[in-house]
Write an enzyme that holds these catalytic residues in place. Structure first.
Site, PDB file in Angstrom:
ATOM      1  N   GLY A 131     -15.889  11.316  -8.210  1.00  0.00           N
ATOM      2  CA  GLY A 131     -17.027  10.486  -7.835  1.00  0.00           C
ATOM      3  C   GLY A 131     -16.634   9.179  -7.168  1.00  0.00           C
ATOM      4  O   GLY A 131     -15.463   8.835  -7.030  1.00  0.00           O
ATOM      5  N   LYS A 159     -17.622  -0.277   0.243  1.00  0.00           N
ATOM      6  CA  LYS A 159     -16.468   0.240  -0.493  1.00  0.00           C
ATOM      7  C   LYS A 159     -15.688  -0.927  -1.084  1.00  0.00           C
ATOM      8  O   LYS A 159     -15.112  -1.741  -0.348  1.00  0.00           O
ATOM      9  CB  LYS A 159     -15.570   1.066   0.425  1.00  0.00           C
ATOM     10  CG  LYS A 159     -14.402   1.724  -0.298  1.00  0.00           C
ATOM     11  CD  LYS A 159     -13.662   2.684   0.622  1.00  0.00           C
ATOM     12  CE  LYS A 159     -12.530   3.390  -0.117  1.00  0.00           C
ATOM     13  NZ  LYS A 159     -11.843   4.376   0.745  1.00  0.00           N
ATOM     14  N   ASP A 320     -12.001  16.554  -2.230  1.00  0.00           N
ATOM     15  CA  ASP A 320     -12.960  15.446  -2.316  1.00  0.00           C
ATOM     16  C   ASP A 320     -12.862  14.520  -1.109  1.00  0.00           C
ATOM     17  O   ASP A 320     -13.664  13.589  -0.980  1.00  0.00           O
ATOM     18  CB  ASP A 320     -12.746  14.642  -3.608  1.00  0.00           C
ATOM     19  CG  ASP A 320     -11.312  14.179  -3.777  1.00  0.00           C
ATOM     20  OD1 ASP A 320     -10.448  15.041  -3.940  1.00  0.00           O
ATOM     21  OD2 ASP A 320     -11.069  12.958  -3.759  1.00  0.00           O
TER      22      ASP A 320
END
Length: 639
Positions: A131, A159, A320
């Protein structure tokens, strides 16, 4: 009286309207961004604001509260990326709250901060829930006038904005060093014509965190910094792995294992929103899903073929970090090759060398297979297998097309072109030629039907390429075996004691490479610099004459061969960049910024926005961007 009360009411209403109008007029462009957060309306959201890492079941997103920075300020902004949102650099830089808004320190009106839940296979092993550990989704913003996304809005993220339920043992922060690399490379890749997420701004602050950049036990304080990321969506292969059952090897499972209704919901959202033509063309669900998987496969093959054609190595090519839209996503320890080496690894943490440059196409296919598994009953296994079988032919076709353009082979497709490309790369590898600069120099080669008939111009180009080649000492280091010493010693001992077993072992690709390195190193140890240069020149002349012969076929039979050759040069110079974001260039900008001077980041961004032009690449106040890297560049370690 009623009439008096009515007039007072009317006066109050007029006054309110006046002040409301003024308030609307005074809104800044950032405050006027139009949010339409479709993902949070169409996908399940975990509404808990509980602090700390936790398993999140039954949700694709979790609501979060970004954590403010201390005295945030802009390092740089990208006008081209901000234009996607209908913003200018001036709109952002002159907004008194700009750094706060674009770092998550203050909320933009209409934004709904959230973190995305996904899993992933990291270095080939299923890691369970991962995640957005440092990323905060702010929402989806209406596209600006220059629409290039597949829908009518862009997702924006910050971010480095602090803790989320997925931060695990970390603090949800990013530092200036890594943020500069992501900001610059996002925009550099876009300018190179490679699908990528974008970076609109970079904000730093006076808030510090401790980081051990090289895992050496020597942490140091670094400034917390935040990148504004922009993309149609940041959904990735790992987004579908949250539904994975228990893994046979690790025993880990996705946090939403068995919730097939949510998996169907996520798949429907992705197809309807980002592949609407597939939804329109297929009424049968299985056929629709197969078409979706095939399109993701095609986009991924096209993407990795572009990476290979510019010498880009991702470094952490886990599931991912694979975009569902075929975008380059999550810039961690990436690297552009200097000296051409198919075994180049950009991530010093990749001790087992899983993510080498040459392995990228095969890793992408492997990751697609994990996506197919994650889709489960939504995609028939036999159909997925057939589509996966198409991947390598697709990739090779895209790659060869890219390489033909890099060599200026535009009018004909000859069977020998693939061998010509392979032999070029072999010569580049054996001579340690700089990848970017060598291809850029090839446009200087004249077609024999246009230029000199002898080797005049070829010799000049070869001399220039030799200046880009590695020295004898560099090649010795490059050809040192990378296999564990004990394992290598055992194999070499086997050659004497058990030749039959050795022959079987030597056929393994990884062993064959090590033996090839040993043979090459032996040759290098028995030569000197002068003899090496003679051999390198001969190797280049042999290939160059084959190349000129192939160029003759391009111009042969044309009424205006000079015009054809001129167009070839133009295409080559618009395909082979003069400058890429090499590690030493990025490191130089980082060091300036860490000392409080952001001008090199800003200057470098402008150069990277025009990578096919040499203008501005040499006239810098620090170092040139387009020459062979200095010796100290080899010492840079990125983890």
């Amino acid at each position: 009286s009623l009439s008096v009360r009515g007039s007072v009411r009317n006066h109050v209403l007029k006054t309110l309207k006046k002040h409301l109008f003024k308030a609307v007029v005074k809104k800044t462009p950032l405050q006027r961004l139009r949010f339409n957060n479709v993902a949070l309306r169409k996908l399940p959201v975990d509404a808990s604001l509980e602090r700390g890492s936790r398993t999140v079941r039954g949700a694709c997103f979790s609501l979060v509260e970004p954590q403010p920075l201390l005295r945030p300020r802009f390092v740089a902004v990208s006008p081209r990326a901000l234009a996607l949102l209908g913003l200018s650099a001036e709109d952002v830089l002159t907004d008194p709250h700009g750094p706060e808004y674009l770092s998550g320190s203050a909320l933009l009106p209409g934004s709904e901060p959230a973190a995305h839940c996904y899993c992933g296979h990291q270095f080939g092993v299923f890691a369970g829930q991962l995640g957005d550990g440092a990323v905060c989704y702010l929402g989806e913003v209406a596209a600006g006038a220059d629409r290039t996304d597949p829908c009518d809005r862009w997702e924006i993220q910050v971010k480095g904005a602090g803790l989320t339920p997925y931060s695990r043992q970390s603090d949800g922060r990013k530092v200036l060093r890594s943020s500069i690399r992501e900001f610059l490379c996002s925009e550099a890749m876009f300018a190179l014509g490679i699908p990528t997420t974008r970076a609109g701004s970079l904000v730093t602050s006076d808030l510090y965190v401790q980081r051990d950049a090289f895992y050496s036990g020597n942490p140091r304080p670094e400034r917390c910094s935040v990148v504004l990321r922009i993309a149609p969506t940041f959904i990735r292969f790992g987004s579908f792995e949250i539904f994975n059952p228990a893994d046979d090897f690790t025993g880990r499972q996705g946090p939403s294992a068995g919730l097939h209704d949510i998996r169907a919901q996520l798949l429907d959202y992705v197809i309807e929103t980002f592949y609407p033509e597939i939804k329109t063309e297929h009424t049968d669900r299985k056929a629709r899903n197969a078409a979706f998987f095939r399109e993701v496969t095609v986009q991924t093959a096209r993407l990795v073929a572009l990476w290979q054609s510019v010498g880009f190595c991702h470094g952490v090519l886990n599931t991912d970090n694979m975009s569902i839209l075929g975008l380059t996503i999550d810039y961690g320890p990436f690297g552009f090759m200097d000296r051409y080496d198919p075994e180049f690894v950009s991530n010093a943490s990749d001790k087992k060398r899983r993510y080498t440059f040459e392995a990228q196409p095969y890793v992408c296919r492997w990751n697609l297979a994990r996506l197919a598994e994650a889709l489960g009953s939504e995609l028939q296994a036999s159909t997925a297998g057939s589509i996966l079988d198409e991947f390598m032919p697709l990739y090779r076709n895209f790659y060869l097309g890219n390489m033909r353009r890099k060599l200026g082979l535009l009018r004909r497709e000859e069977p020998e072109d693939e061998e010509l490309v392979e032999d070029l790369l072999k010569v580049m590898h054996n001579t340690g030629a700089d990848f970017t600069n060598t291809f850029r120099l090839l446009s200087s080669v004249c077609c024999p039907l246009v230029g000199e008939s002898g080797q005049g111009d070829v010799g000049t180009v070869v001399d220039l390429i030799l200046e880009q080649c590695a020295s004898l000492e560099e090649l010795k280091v490059a050809n040192h075996p990378t296999m564990e010493p004990r394992e290598l010693e055992m194999i070499l001992s086997m050659a004497e004691t058990s030749p039959g077993l050795f022959n079987m072992t030597a056929n393994r690709p990884e062993v064959a490479k090590q033996l090839e390195k040993i043979g090459r190193l032996k040759e290098l140890l028995e030569t000197n610099q002068e003899d090496l240069k003679v051999k390198q020149r001969d190797d280049w002349l042999i290939w160059m004459n084959r190349y000129r012969k192939r160029l003759t076929q391009e111009c042969d039979g044309m009424s205006d061969p000079a015009g054809v050759d001129k167009e070839r040069v133009r295409i080559m110079d618009s395909t082979n960049p003069a400058v890429v974001l090499r590690n030493y260039i990025a490191q130089n900008a980082i060091e300036w910024a860490e000392n409080g001077d952001f001008s090199e980041v800003q200057r470098l961004l402008k150069v990277l926005e025009n990578p096919y032009s040499k203008k501005g690449t040499a006239d810098t106040v620090c170092l040139p961007y387009h020459t062979k890297p200095p010796e100290w560049a080899r010492e840079i370690c990125v983890t």
